[in-house]
Motif scaffolding. Structure first.
Motif, short mmCIF file in Angstrom:
data_model
loop_
_atom_site.label_atom_id
_atom_site.label_comp_id
_atom_site.label_asym_id
_atom_site.label_seq_id
_atom_site.Cartn_x
_atom_site.Cartn_y
_atom_site.Cartn_z
N ASP A 20 52.67 52.24 -32.42
CA ASP A 20 52.17 53.31 -31.55
C ASP A 20 50.70 53.13 -31.16
O ASP A 20 50.10 54.06 -30.59
CB ASP A 20 52.36 54.67 -32.24
N HIS A 21 50.15 51.96 -31.44
CA HIS A 21 48.74 51.73 -31.06
C HIS A 21 48.60 51.72 -29.55
O HIS A 21 49.43 51.16 -28.84
CB HIS A 21 48.26 50.40 -31.65
N LYS A 22 47.56 52.33 -29.06
CA LYS A 22 47.38 52.49 -27.60
C LYS A 22 47.24 51.16 -26.87
O LYS A 22 47.55 51.07 -25.68
CB LYS A 22 46.16 53.38 -27.32
N ASP A 23 46.76 50.13 -27.54
CA ASP A 23 46.55 48.83 -26.88
C ASP A 23 47.75 47.89 -27.00
O ASP A 23 47.75 46.81 -26.42
CB ASP A 23 45.32 48.12 -27.47
N LEU A 24 48.76 48.30 -27.76
CA LEU A 24 49.89 47.40 -28.03
C LEU A 24 50.87 47.38 -26.86
O LEU A 24 51.25 48.42 -26.33
CB LEU A 24 50.62 47.83 -29.29
N ILE A 25 51.28 46.18 -26.50
CA ILE A 25 52.36 45.99 -25.53
C ILE A 25 53.39 45.05 -26.16
O ILE A 25 53.05 43.95 -26.61
CB ILE A 25 51.85 45.41 -24.21
N VAL A 26 54.63 45.51 -26.21
CA VAL A 26 55.73 44.71 -26.77
C VAL A 26 56.57 44.18 -25.61
O VAL A 26 57.03 44.94 -24.77
CB VAL A 26 56.60 45.55 -27.72
N LEU A 27 56.73 42.86 -25.58
CA LEU A 27 57.47 42.22 -24.51
C LEU A 27 58.77 41.63 -25.04
O LEU A 27 58.77 40.88 -26.02
CB LEU A 27 56.63 41.09 -23.87
N ASP A 28 59.86 41.96 -24.37
CA ASP A 28 61.17 41.36 -24.64
C ASP A 28 61.34 40.19 -23.67
O ASP A 28 61.51 40.38 -22.47
CB ASP A 28 62.26 42.41 -24.43
N ALA A 29 61.32 38.97 -24.21
CA ALA A 29 61.35 37.76 -23.37
C ALA A 29 62.67 37.03 -23.49
O ALA A 29 62.74 35.82 -23.32
CB ALA A 29 60.20 36.84 -23.77
N THR A 30 63.75 37.74 -23.74
CA THR A 30 65.05 37.13 -23.96
C THR A 30 65.57 36.40 -22.73
O THR A 30 65.55 36.94 -21.62
CB THR A 30 66.07 38.19 -24.38
N ILE A 31 66.02 35.18 -22.94
CA ILE A 31 66.81 34.45 -21.94
C ILE A 31 67.97 33.81 -22.67
O ILE A 31 67.89 33.55 -23.88
CB ILE A 31 65.99 33.37 -21.19
N PRO A 32 69.07 33.51 -21.98
CA PRO A 32 70.17 32.80 -22.65
C PRO A 32 69.85 31.32 -22.78
O PRO A 32 69.11 30.76 -21.98
CB PRO A 32 71.35 33.03 -21.70
N LYS A 33 70.41 30.70 -23.80
CA LYS A 33 70.31 29.24 -23.91
C LYS A 33 71.15 28.59 -22.82
O LYS A 33 72.21 29.10 -22.45
CB LYS A 33 70.81 28.77 -25.28
N ILE A 34 70.69 27.47 -22.30
CA ILE A 34 71.43 26.78 -21.25
C ILE A 34 72.81 26.35 -21.72
O ILE A 34 73.76 26.27 -20.95
CB ILE A 34 70.64 25.56 -20.71
#
Length: 280
Positions: A20-34
């Motif tokens: 919940d920190h104001k500066d935190l950004i969580v990124l979901d970078a999911t891609i499928p394997k080829i």
């Protein structure tokens, strides 16, 4: 006081503590394997308040002939700002496969001169196993951020650099693909790409630096890199298309390496070019 990253990888417990920190950004970078096709987008879950970081469509040059070609600094900056990323943000990036595509995002931000970013060790599988807060993806209207690029050209290499290196051997090329693909015993998943490897390169399958969904401990990683690079040369990492090379780049960073780069075109580019030398 801003939230600062002390290590390029963090645990699920660390992320929960700072969620919940104001500066935190969580990124979901999911891609499928080829090699495994697409993932089930209809049943997608994510870490609470995560933002989808679209490697394929938003953070790769879709006009390029090669997959996963990194964006120009201008486009990267604009797209990062659209996600609400600021100069003083603290970014944690993860993916649904544990450790697969998230290190690519870590490397891209290094290339763009931003270092307050870490990969979630264990990724979404570990987060979910711990019963930490999850949600279904939602449309988020992000306030535009003020992220600025400070491009670091030393973090990326191109075909011409590796071709010159065949004569001058200024750096060691380490290939993250499986040993069967490296040796040409197994065909490439992209049928038009020749099999084999770049001459004089060494093979370190990315799975060798992982223990299931986690990076191996730092002492083990140091042993691995000391063995493959006993003379402590600068390293350029390659793979199929720049994704798993970034796993090795992150592992090398954890091990204390400072002078590492990723060959963005990787074997897809090299293997497509009939005029370039290849070994098996």
């Amino acid at each position: 006081m801003g939230l600062k990253i002390e290590s390029p990888i963090v645990s699920s417990a660390w992320l929960l503590e700072h969620l919940d920190h104001k500066d935190l950004i969580v990124l979901d970078a999911t891609i499928p394997k080829i090699t495994s096709g697409s993932f089930d987008i209809d049943n997608k879950e994510q870490i609470k308040n995560a933002i989808f970081f679209d490697i394929k469509q938003k953070f790769s040059d879709v006009s390029a002939t090669l997959p996963n070609t990194v964006l120009s600094s201008k486009d990267f900056q604009e797209n990062a700002q659209e996600l609400g990323i600021n100069k003083d943000s603290c970014i944690i990036v993860y993916d649904d496969l544990g450790i697969y595509s998230s290190p690519r995002v870590w490397w891209m931000f290094q290339l763009m001169g931003f270092t307050n970013i870490a990969v979630l060790n264990g990724g979404f599988p570990n987060w979910k196993t711990n019963n930490f807060p999850i949600e279904t993806p939602k449309n988020q209207n992000q306030k535009e951020g003020n992220f600025k690029v400070n491009y670091k050209s030393s973090k990326i290499k191109y075909k011409e650099d590796l071709l010159l290196n065949l004569s001058y051997e200024k750096f060691l090329v380490v290939d993250a693909r499986s040993s069967d693909r490296f040796s040409g015993r197994e065909p490439e998943p992209r049928k038009e790409v020749e099999s084999g490897h770049i001459p004089n390169s060494k093979n370190l399958p990315f799975t060798e630096v992982l223990n299931n969904d986690f990076f191996k401990k730092t002492s083990d990683l140091k042993t691995i890199f000391n063995k493959i690079n006993p003379n402590n040369r600068d390293i350029v990492f390659s793979c199929g298309s720049g994704i798993t090379a970034s796993i090795l780049a992150l592992a090398a960073s954890v091990s204390g390496y400072k002078n590492c780069a990723v060959y963005d075109g990787s074997w897809t580019e090299w293997g497509l070019d009939k005029n370039l030398p290849k070994e098996k």
